[in-house]
Design a protein around this motif. Structure first.
Motif, PDB file in Angstrom:
ATOM      1  N   LEU A 191       0.802  -1.054   0.012  1.00 15.46           N
ATOM      2  CA  LEU A 191      -0.112  -0.034  -0.016  1.00 15.46           C
ATOM      3  C   LEU A 191       0.724   1.290  -0.063  1.00 15.46           C
ATOM      4  CD1 LEU A 191      -3.060  -0.380   2.134  1.00 15.46           C
ATOM      5  CD2 LEU A 191      -3.060   0.207  -0.219  1.00 15.46           C
ATOM      6  N   SER A 232      -6.293  11.091  -8.504  1.00 15.64           N
ATOM      7  CA  SER A 232      -6.914  10.195  -9.250  1.00 15.64           C
ATOM      8  C   SER A 232      -6.922   8.563  -8.935  1.00 15.64           C
ATOM      9  CB  SER A 232      -6.065  10.170 -10.603  1.00 15.64           C
ATOM     10  OG  SER A 232      -6.372   9.292 -11.467  1.00 15.64           O
ATOM     11  N   PHE A 233      -5.660   8.033  -8.338  1.00 15.35           N
ATOM     12  CA  PHE A 233      -5.768   6.899  -8.077  1.00 15.35           C
ATOM     13  C   PHE A 233      -6.752   6.361  -6.762  1.00 15.35           C
ATOM     14  CE2 PHE A 233      -3.729   3.894  -4.728  1.00 15.35           C
ATOM     15  CZ  PHE A 233      -4.016   2.588  -5.467  1.00 15.35           C
ATOM     16  N   CYS A 270      -9.443   7.870  -6.086  1.00 13.62           N
ATOM     17  CA  CYS A 270     -10.834   8.078  -6.755  1.00 13.62           C
ATOM     18  C   CYS A 270     -11.171   6.869  -7.480  1.00 13.62           C
ATOM     19  CB  CYS A 270     -10.798   9.241  -7.517  1.00 13.62           C
ATOM     20  SG  CYS A 270     -12.393   9.443  -8.550  1.00 13.62           S
ATOM     21  N   SER A 271     -10.318   6.418  -8.082  1.00 16.38           N
ATOM     22  CA  SER A 271     -10.427   5.164  -8.948  1.00 16.38           C
ATOM     23  C   SER A 271     -10.715   3.860  -8.262  1.00 16.38           C
ATOM     24  CB  SER A 271      -9.279   4.934 -10.032  1.00 16.38           C
ATOM     25  OG  SER A 271      -9.150   5.899 -10.924  1.00 16.38           O
ATOM     26  N   VAL A 272      -9.894   3.779  -7.095  1.00 15.35           N
ATOM     27  CA  VAL A 272     -10.135   2.632  -6.326  1.00 15.35           C
ATOM     28  C   VAL A 272     -11.408   2.667  -5.637  1.00 15.35           C
ATOM     29  CG1 VAL A 272      -9.238   1.442  -3.902  1.00 15.35           C
ATOM     30  CG2 VAL A 272      -7.757   2.420  -5.655  1.00 15.35           C
ATOM     31  N   MET A 320     -14.100   4.232  -6.849  1.00 18.66           N
ATOM     32  CA  MET A 320     -15.014   3.797  -7.685  1.00 18.66           C
ATOM     33  C   MET A 320     -15.178   2.287  -7.699  1.00 18.66           C
ATOM     34  SD  MET A 320     -14.949   6.579 -10.677  1.00 18.66           S
ATOM     35  CE  MET A 320     -13.141   6.278 -11.217  1.00 18.66           C
ATOM     36  N   VAL A 321     -13.870   1.532  -7.825  1.00 22.06           N
ATOM     37  CA  VAL A 321     -13.944  -0.053  -8.103  1.00 22.06           C
ATOM     38  C   VAL A 321     -14.694  -0.720  -6.983  1.00 22.06           C
ATOM     39  CG1 VAL A 321     -12.602  -1.874  -8.128  1.00 22.06           C
ATOM     40  CG2 VAL A 321     -12.069  -0.030  -9.609  1.00 22.06           C
ATOM     41  N   ILE A 322     -14.260  -0.153  -5.474  1.00 21.92           N
ATOM     42  CA  ILE A 322     -14.749  -0.940  -4.237  1.00 21.92           C
ATOM     43  C   ILE A 322     -16.049  -0.248  -3.914  1.00 21.92           C
ATOM     44  CG2 ILE A 322     -12.384  -1.234  -3.656  1.00 21.92           C
ATOM     45  CD1 ILE A 322     -12.688   0.589  -1.555  1.00 21.92           C
ATOM     46  N   SER A 370      -3.736  -2.626  -3.192  1.00 19.27           N
ATOM     47  CA  SER A 370      -5.333  -2.356  -3.308  1.00 19.27           C
ATOM     48  C   SER A 370      -5.572  -3.519  -4.445  1.00 19.27           C
ATOM     49  CB  SER A 370      -5.314  -0.764  -3.788  1.00 19.27           C
ATOM     50  OG  SER A 370      -4.328  -0.828  -5.104  1.00 19.27           O
ATOM     51  N   LEU A 382      -7.754  -6.080  -2.846  1.00 18.09           N
ATOM     52  CA  LEU A 382      -9.068  -5.650  -2.253  1.00 18.09           C
ATOM     53  C   LEU A 382      -9.946  -5.171  -3.580  1.00 18.09           C
ATOM     54  CD1 LEU A 382     -10.762  -3.419  -0.544  1.00 18.09           C
ATOM     55  CD2 LEU A 382      -9.348  -1.723  -1.122  1.00 18.09           C
ATOM     56  N   MET A 383      -9.553  -4.772  -4.535  1.00 16.35           N
ATOM     57  CA  MET A 383     -10.528  -4.667  -5.718  1.00 16.35           C
ATOM     58  C   MET A 383     -11.004  -5.944  -6.331  1.00 16.35           C
ATOM     59  SD  MET A 383      -8.927  -1.157  -7.382  1.00 16.35           S
ATOM     60  CE  MET A 383      -7.254  -1.676  -7.935  1.00 16.35           C
ATOM     61  N   SER A 401     -13.447  -7.121  -3.984  1.00 12.36           N
ATOM     62  CA  SER A 401     -14.831  -6.409  -4.183  1.00 12.36           C
ATOM     63  C   SER A 401     -15.742  -6.774  -5.441  1.00 12.36           C
ATOM     64  CB  SER A 401     -14.309  -4.735  -4.267  1.00 12.36           C
ATOM     65  OG  SER A 401     -14.444  -4.365  -3.256  1.00 12.36           O
ATOM     66  N   LEU A 454     -12.295  -4.150 -14.214  1.00  6.97           N
ATOM     67  CA  LEU A 454     -11.622  -3.153 -13.577  1.00  6.97           C
ATOM     68  C   LEU A 454     -11.265  -1.962 -14.201  1.00  6.97           C
ATOM     69  CD1 LEU A 454      -8.864  -5.590 -11.749  1.00  6.97           C
ATOM     70  CD2 LEU A 454     -10.595  -3.827 -10.558  1.00  6.97           C
ATOM     71  N   LYS A 458     -14.984  -0.064 -14.498  1.00  2.00           N
ATOM     72  CA  LYS A 458     -15.274   0.430 -13.253  1.00  2.00           C
ATOM     73  C   LYS A 458     -14.589   1.646 -12.823  1.00  2.00           C
ATOM     74  CE  LYS A 458     -18.587  -2.508 -10.820  1.00  2.00           C
ATOM     75  NZ  LYS A 458     -18.995  -2.897  -9.615  1.00  2.00           N
ATOM     76  N   SER A 459     -13.085   1.594 -13.232  1.00  2.00           N
ATOM     77  CA  SER A 459     -12.328   2.376 -12.771  1.00  2.00           C
ATOM     78  C   SER A 459     -12.413   3.680 -13.791  1.00  2.00           C
ATOM     79  CB  SER A 459     -10.814   1.856 -12.505  1.00  2.00           C
ATOM     80  OG  SER A 459     -10.527   1.701 -13.847  1.00  2.00           O
ATOM     81  N   GLY A 460     -12.962   3.768 -14.726  1.00  2.00           N
ATOM     82  CA  GLY A 460     -13.177   4.883 -15.674  1.00  2.00           C
ATOM     83  C   GLY A 460     -11.622   4.749 -16.571  1.00  2.00           C
ATOM     84  N   MET A 519      -9.014   3.663 -15.836  1.00  2.00           N
ATOM     85  CA  MET A 519      -7.737   3.987 -14.882  1.00  2.00           C
ATOM     86  C   MET A 519      -6.833   2.738 -14.830  1.00  2.00           C
ATOM     87  SD  MET A 519      -7.074   7.362 -14.387  1.00  2.00           S
ATOM     88  CE  MET A 519      -7.944   8.749 -14.583  1.00  2.00           C
ATOM     89  N   PHE A 520      -7.493   1.713 -14.406  1.00  2.00           N
ATOM     90  CA  PHE A 520      -6.671   0.325 -14.083  1.00  2.00           C
ATOM     91  C   PHE A 520      -6.919  -0.432 -15.338  1.00  2.00           C
ATOM     92  CE2 PHE A 520      -8.045   1.501  -9.682  1.00  2.00           C
ATOM     93  CZ  PHE A 520      -6.960   2.140  -9.338  1.00  2.00           C
TER      94      PHE A 520
END
Lengths: 116, 116
Positions: free
Chosen positions: A7, A97-98, A100-102, A104-106, B11, B14-15, B18, B34, B37-39, B41-42
């Motif tokens: 993390l 941004s990171f 925020c994305s996490v 959104m996913v969780i 993370s 976790l994702m 989820s 992923l 859902k992350s827009g 990003m991932f």
DNA sequence: TATTATACATAGATAACCGAGGTATAAGGA
DNA sequence: TCCTTATACCTCGGTTATCTATGTATAATA
């Protein structure tokens, strides 16, 4: 460190740059400051921070200089460079941004979206 | 991946947990999910996700099973275990706590403090 | 006197992610 | 028909980050 190694990754430089943007600090001081500012969440080991500072100096984000303290002991202070300030802004955006994305996913709230 | 390797660290599980908590999915599907859902990003690489799924199966967070799709192709679905649900809750707390601590250090708002 | 705190540093171990490569099938366009 | 793209799985090796352990040295405190 209470968190998994994982993390932390990537946020270390952001946090150190943040602290150095406020004032020049020396390594040991940075460790203590990270501890207190995070509510005792981040207890960086010296074996972690010193190499990070050296890396940051190599990248020209910070510049180290030796200065004598009141007690006569010499400390190695670091000051942020113009390059470092630019990097700080970039890393701050990246972090928001990171995060925020996490979220959104969780399925958390879209924190950070205002700054992205 | 748009982010430094570093930021992802920790993370990922976790994702994935989820997503699997919502429904059983197969590896390739998780990557696409992923992404969306992350827009966007991932964009996980297969070389990242598949080893993660295997690790999670070793840790008994998920259980894999093969199932035939409509087109006759066999896919490897994963379902979350009771152990995995417990882990999901733990990781969610850890993430909130981590994000909150970073924000305290860099001077952002205290997002996540309500859940810590 | 012994331990703790301060203050710097490096070396080796561990772990996570990625790039690159491999296998195989199916669909669609040139 | 051939080629590319998408689907779908997998592994190996490299890079990078953090931690543990260790080393040095001084000062304060128990």
């Amino acid at each position: 460190m209470e968190f998994d190694r994982g993390l932390l990754g990537g946020s270390t430089i952001l946090m150190v740059l943040s602290l150095l943007h406020e004032k020049d600090m020396y390594g040991y001081e940075i460790i203590k400051e990270l501890d207190s500012k995070s509510g005792n969440m981040f207890q960086f080991k010296e074996g972690t921070l010193y190499p990070v500072l050296h890396r940051m100096e190599n990248l020209s984000y910070v510049k180290g200089y030796r200065k004598e303290a009141e007690n006569g002991k010499e400390r190695k202070y670091y000051s942020i460079t113009a390059e470092g300030v630019k990097q700080l802004e970039a890393e701050r955006k990246k972090w928001k941004s990171f995060a925020c994305s996490v979220n959104m996913v969780i399925g958390g709230m879209a924190y950070g979206s205002e700054g992205v």
